[in-house]
Design an enzyme around this catalytic site. Sequence first.
Site, PDB file in Angstrom:
ATOM      1  N   SER A 254       0.831  -1.268   0.077  1.00  0.00           N
ATOM      2  CA  SER A 254       0.065   0.146  -0.040  1.00  0.00           C
ATOM      3  C   SER A 254       0.892   1.252   0.070  1.00  0.00           C
ATOM      4  O   SER A 254       0.216   2.140  -0.373  1.00  0.00           O
ATOM      5  CB  SER A 254      -0.843  -0.026   1.152  1.00  0.00           C
ATOM      6  N   GLY A 255       2.001   1.098   0.127  1.00  0.00           N
ATOM      7  CA  GLY A 255       3.065   2.402   0.172  1.00  0.00           C
ATOM      8  C   GLY A 255       3.357   2.546  -1.128  1.00  0.00           C
ATOM      9  O   GLY A 255       2.847   2.102  -2.088  1.00  0.00           O
ATOM     10  N   TYR A 256       4.301   3.688  -1.359  1.00  0.00           N
ATOM     11  CA  TYR A 256       4.557   4.118  -2.628  1.00  0.00           C
ATOM     12  C   TYR A 256       5.751   3.188  -3.481  1.00  0.00           C
ATOM     13  O   TYR A 256       5.325   3.074  -4.565  1.00  0.00           O
ATOM     14  CB  TYR A 256       5.491   5.468  -2.440  1.00  0.00           C
TER      15      TYR A 256
ATOM     16  N   CYS B 283      17.714   4.113  -2.547  1.00  0.00           N
ATOM     17  CA  CYS B 283      17.612   5.028  -3.828  1.00  0.00           C
ATOM     18  C   CYS B 283      18.973   5.813  -4.110  1.00  0.00           C
ATOM     19  O   CYS B 283      19.415   5.763  -5.162  1.00  0.00           O
ATOM     20  CB  CYS B 283      16.605   5.744  -3.842  1.00  0.00           C
TER      21      CYS B 283
ATOM     22  N   ASN C 254      13.383   7.743  -7.765  1.00  0.00           N
ATOM     23  CA  ASN C 254      13.848   7.007  -6.341  1.00  0.00           C
ATOM     24  C   ASN C 254      12.790   5.812  -6.336  1.00  0.00           C
ATOM     25  O   ASN C 254      13.081   4.857  -5.631  1.00  0.00           O
ATOM     26  CB  ASN C 254      13.668   7.734  -5.224  1.00  0.00           C
TER      27      ASN C 254
END
Length: 345
Positions: free
Chosen positions: A10-12, A151, A312
Amino acid sequence: MLRVAVVGASGYIGGELLRLLIGHPRVEVTVATSNRFAGKRVDGPHPNLRGATDLTFVANDRLAEAEGSFDVLFLATPHKETMGRMPEFLGLAEQVIDLSGDFRLRDPQVYEHHYGTPHTAPELIPTFTTGLPEWHRKEIRESDRISVPGCMATAGILALRPLSEAGLLTGGIQVDARTGSSGSGISAGSSNIHAERSGAMRIFAPNSHRHQAEITQSTGLPVSMTATGVEAVRGVQVLCRVQLTEGTDERALRRAYREAYADERFVRVVAQKRGLYRLPEPKILSGSNFCDVGFSVGDEPGTAVVVGALDNLVKGGSGNAVQCLNIRQGWPESLGLEFTGLHPN
């Protein structure tokens, strides 16, 4: 079709993994987990996936119930939590690709210094391969456990390692890293809301950012790293101030890059004398799996600034993970990663 699951979807980073994997021609995403959104559709927190999938989230503790329904497990789970659950994860899939920071560093003591807690599964660290294809492709082809670098570490390593491998650098390296707000994650808290972030250039790590340990580990040179949050949503740019060995000039730097990356699909050397984007710029890399690297020789003899830029969430995370998946499966590396970025953006 290869069946895959995304844990912490559910995160980026999890959302980018879903976007890339759902669009991958040889992959079927069978499970996506989230405690917060369990039972709800994936395209709720990820509205860009509307019409692309009918998946619903399952709770993290129900992952074991899906045993046998996937071949590869992608972990977009938090640092410090992942190492505690890793034995469980390893029992659920033949191959695990981890995007947390818990298995990136080879030395548990270095991990403890930078993450502020002892490593709880140090015996598993040597079983993971660094998921940076440009420098670890041979190992990735044969590895069932892959740890994707951070990143800013990815940008720094890809920019610096050709020069360190060629013996063109000496002494310490100062890395000035800039990152967009998505680098803080979806649950970054009040410091990341628009009212606080807009217009700000916040130095959130004035020294000793944890990614410096990854760059040191890869290049063999001491690194001091500062990290600043800028107003952009996506993107990482690192400026690395370096000392050159005697006799090293611009031609030697360019030659080292060309020899290292001549056959690399996702690394481009950008060091031009004129034009709007003469050096690597993350804005034009949004959504793509490219990392651009470049350099500028300083006025002071024996000095240069080396630059790396990437998205990123893609080459700095999910795209790198999918590239590793492609290598491990013996597929073309660009499969599912063909998007070139946007201009203007």
